[in-house]
Design a protein around this motif. Structure first.
Motif, short mmCIF file in Angstrom:
data_model
loop_
_atom_site.label_atom_id
_atom_site.label_comp_id
_atom_site.label_asym_id
_atom_site.label_seq_id
_atom_site.Cartn_x
_atom_site.Cartn_y
_atom_site.Cartn_z
N SER A 1 36.25 56.04 32.30
CA SER A 1 36.33 55.25 33.61
C SER A 1 37.50 55.11 34.36
CB SER A 1 36.31 53.75 32.88
OG SER A 1 37.23 53.35 32.08
N ASN B 1 36.98 57.98 36.65
CA ASN B 1 36.01 57.56 37.77
C ASN B 1 36.84 56.58 38.70
OD1 ASN B 1 33.51 56.90 35.42
ND2 ASN B 1 33.18 58.16 37.05
N PHE C 1 31.37 54.29 36.17
CA PHE C 1 32.26 53.24 35.74
C PHE C 1 31.93 51.90 35.32
CE2 PHE C 1 34.92 49.71 36.86
CZ PHE C 1 35.81 49.83 36.43
N ALA D 1 30.82 52.90 31.58
CA ALA D 1 31.75 53.32 30.63
C ALA D 1 32.76 51.93 30.37
CB ALA D 1 32.86 54.12 31.30
N THR D 2 32.64 50.97 31.37
CA THR D 2 33.30 49.83 30.97
C THR D 2 32.60 48.93 29.85
OG1 THR D 2 34.33 49.62 33.37
CG2 THR D 2 34.12 47.67 32.18
#
Length: 183
Positions: free
Chosen positions: A131, A134, A150, A153-154
């Motif tokens: 992230s 990203n 992003f 991944a978060t």
């Protein structure tokens, strides 16, 4: 006072939402995170592998691709599009003079993030660094798939306790003192 809140020695304990408790604390949700993890891992691994095997990233012309990318971002900043001044200053004064180093960091970083997510080892940390990359690409004015990657991944960072259940985290994290317990 809300009857769901528990007061214990001068602190208020707010009960966890059942949906977030399931997603982030229940190993039954691990199959959801496995699918997301494998998708992200494959995406990062392929992007990194392409760079690691490219002369413009890690070969005799290492830094050429990063310099081109940075110069494109700086052009956007000059036009007042998509790149903020502080990030353009960072790119111009830090990243561009060290393009060769950043080239290796990006290429091998992407491979490591991809491998970490695929095998489920230090999933939360791998997702965090994915992230982070990203966000760096987004700050440089590159949209493409970065917003989706992003967000996913978060979510994996938030789900670190269960996201690696079907992976090496299941064994590695308890060895590091982050055990799961049965309820």
């Amino acid at each position: 006072m809300n009857s769901n809140l528990k007061v214990s020695e001068h602190k208020i304990v707010v009960p966890e939402n059942p949906v977030s408790k399931f997603l982030f604390n229940d190993t039954r949700s691990a199959i959801i995170w496995l699918v997301i993890r494998l998708y992200l891992g494959y995406t990062w691994l392929m992007a990194g592998w392409h760079k690691v095997t490219s002369p413009a990233w890690t070969g005799e012309n290492a830094g050429a691709a990063v310099s081109g990318f940075i110069n494109g971002a700086l052009a956007k900043a000059t036009e007042g599009k998509d790149v903020t001044g502080w990030y353009a200053a960072f790119l111009e004064n830090v990243a561009l003079p060290n393009a060769k180093l950043f080239s290796f960091l990006v290429a091998y970083g992407e491979v490591l993030v991809g491998l970490g997510l695929i095998v489920g080892l230090f999933t939360g940390i791998a997702a965090f660094f994915g992230s982070f990359m990203n966000v760096a690409f987004l700050f440089a004015g590159t949209l493409s798939s970065n917003p989706l990657l992003f967000i996913l991944a978060t979510w994996l960072v938030l789900a670190w306790k269960t996201a690696g259940w079907y992976g090496l985290d299941r064994w590695a994290l308890p060895l590091l003192g982050t055990p799961w317990k049965r309820e």
